[in-house]
Scaffold this active site. Structure first.
Site, short mmCIF file in Angstrom:
data_model
loop_
_atom_site.label_atom_id
_atom_site.label_comp_id
_atom_site.label_asym_id
_atom_site.label_seq_id
_atom_site.Cartn_x
_atom_site.Cartn_y
_atom_site.Cartn_z
N HIS A 18 -1.41 22.94 -17.57
CA HIS A 18 -0.62 23.05 -18.79
C HIS A 18 -0.74 24.41 -19.46
CE1 HIS A 18 0.39 18.93 -18.44
NE2 HIS A 18 -0.69 18.41 -18.98
N ASP A 65 0.85 -1.18 0.00
CA ASP A 65 0.00 0.00 0.00
C ASP A 65 0.89 1.24 0.00
OD1 ASP A 65 -1.71 2.09 0.53
OD2 ASP A 65 -2.57 1.24 2.36
N ASP A 81 -8.10 19.38 -16.28
CA ASP A 81 -7.09 18.48 -16.83
C ASP A 81 -6.04 19.24 -17.64
OD1 ASP A 81 -6.12 15.77 -17.31
OD2 ASP A 81 -6.72 16.10 -19.39
N LYS A 100 8.93 20.88 -23.33
CA LYS A 100 8.83 20.84 -24.78
C LYS A 100 9.76 21.88 -25.40
CE LYS A 100 4.12 19.02 -25.20
NZ LYS A 100 4.43 17.92 -26.13
N HIS A 142 5.15 18.27 -18.02
CA HIS A 142 6.01 17.94 -19.16
C HIS A 142 5.89 18.95 -20.29
CE1 HIS A 142 2.23 16.10 -20.57
NE2 HIS A 142 2.73 16.21 -21.77
#
Length: 454
Positions: A229, A82, A224, A171, A167
């Site tokens: 982002h 766990d 999201d 780029k 991420h």
């Protein structure tokens, strides 16, 4: 120096698609080697986990695994348990077998609801001095959650030991924004409301949410993509010139941008935002079911698969310039770019229609940069035509996730978000989420394979 990477959630989709291929690309560049430990509650042993690592790299690396991957696989260890249990975490750290001062990365590749329980469990473990904790987005699910998580992490580690990774920041095109703006005398003097009319930050996808629908239905496009982002991309476009590219200087300038974004009130949300959800359709010849028919989706939640938000940065440089952030799934084409649209020329010298406005486009995938300019035509020398200066940027090596992992191992936080950035991101989007929940903005429908809501 030997580096250890302990991945919590080692059998999840994120780990297979991104982390393991990223580790495979960078493992041989770490002096002294890299030791991988997978931690999850799956019924695996070390041999089974090593087979999983090799299979994931083979599947998600375009040219297949390099021979060097064998070293990563052979050194991989497995701990079953766990991830919120201090004993499991202690076993994972011990299995890495690195010295106390060597870098040890603890990567939380987990649902965000487990972040705080894991951090609180870590407080009961004897931690090495070289520990770095990596948290994937979304960082919390609201402002209160992000603030509480920041506080818990702050009790565990100094800020430079916490990596809220994104991420997108690794780029090539995003990093080139720094060079483009701050290493070219010709461009930065034009980088303000005096010359720029608007900025679009777009991440349209042809992919639908089917494979991630159960997760996505509790998140939606705004949480999201926009909250992390796209707001991170906004900071690079709008930041003031930093005094250096040090982590502290960049973090300060990025946080300044987010603090300057006007908090949307309900009138702003009604006027400057849109939300939508795709219905059945065809994308690139492939039939796509309606979002509400995907496994794990509750239509009553009203989760959006398309979000468009226009924000205003209330600074001297950007007063009056709209920044449009947009993202959607199951759209007609992949469009991932930043578009800087310049104002009209102040006086028309040429007869006829006004010259086309200059546009600078920075494409994220593939990495390209183009600039539209007006020149004299070939036929009539006093007529105008628009030409595009276009260049393809060198492909990154390693991949963005590989860059992230190297930065974490090196203790470089420049590809991560600071605590203040995470909290300011929620401060900006929470009023939009609240207004959408009250149907201040209708949930529009668009067919899969279309350009989005009409």
């Amino acid at each position: 120096m030997t580096a250890g990477v302990v991945v919590l959630g080692a059998t999840g989709d994120l780990t297979a698609r991104y982390l393991l291929p990223g580790l495979a690309h960078v493992a041989q560049t770490v002096p002294g080697g890299l030791r991988l430990v997978g931690v999850a509650n799956d019924d695996l042993d070390t041999a089974g986990f090593r087979a999983h690592v090799h299979g994931a790299v083979a599947r998600y690396t375009p040219d297949g695994p390099d021979p060097e991957v064998a070293a990563l696989v052979d050194a991989a260890a497995w701990v079953r348990g766990d991830v919120t249990d201090p004993a499991t975490l202690a076993a994972g750290i011990a299995a890495a077998g690195v010295d106390d001062t060597d870098p040890l990365v603890l990567y939380l590749a987990l649902p965000h609801g487990l972040f705080r329980p894991v951090v609180e469990a870590l407080a009961q473990v004897d931690l090495p001095s070289g520990l770095r904790v990596v948290v994937e987005k979304p960082f919390g699910s609201d402002l209160a959650g992000a603030t509480a998580l920041n506080a818990a992490l702050g009790r565990l580690l100094p800020e430079d030991g916490v990596f809220r990774v994104d991420h997108f920041l690794a780029k090539q095109t995003v990093l080139n924004l720094l060079g483009l703006r701050f290493a070219n005398r010709v461009l930065e003097p034009l980088w303000s409301s005096a010359h720029i009319e608007s900025v679009d930050i777009v991440f349209d996808e042809t992919v639908d949410a089917q494979s991630r629908a159960a997760y996505y239905d509790r998140s939606g496009a705004l949480r999201d993509m926009v909250q992390n982002h796209l707001l991170q991309l906004l900071t690079y476009v709008a930041m003031e010139p930093p005094t250096s590219t040090s982590p502290a200087d960049l973090a300060a300038r990025k946080a300044d941008v987010l603090r300057a974004v006007r908090t949307p009130d309900r009138d702003h949300v009604a006027r400057w935002t849109r939300r939508g959800r795709y219905t059945a359709g065809t994308v690139a010849g492939r039939a796509v079911d309606a979002y509400t028919d995907a496994p794990g989706v509750d239509p009553a939640r009203g989760t959006e698969t398309y979000a468009e938000v226009t924000l205003h940065v209330d600074t001297w440089r950007w007063g009056g310039v709209p920044f449009r952030l947009r993202t959607g799934k199951a759209l007609a084409a992949d469009r991932r770019e930043i578009v800087v649209r310049f104002r009209e020329v102040p006086h028309r010298v040429f007869a006829g229609e006004a010259p086309a406005r200059n546009e600078l486009r920075l494409q994220l995938d593939p990495d390209r940069m183009s600039l539209d300019l007006n020149v004299n035509g070939i036929g009539d020398p006093f007529a105008l035509e628009t030409v595009t200066l276009d260049t393809e940027l060198a492909r990154q090596d390693p991949t963005p996730y590989g860059q992230l992992l190297l930065a974490v191992i090196d203790g470089d936080t420049r590809l991560s978000a600071h605590a203040a950035e995470a909290e300011e991101g929620w401060r900006i989007v929470e009023p939009v989420l609240a207004a959408w929940a009250d149907d201040v903005v209708p949930l529009e429908e668009y067919a899969a394979g279309s350009d989005g809501p009409a």
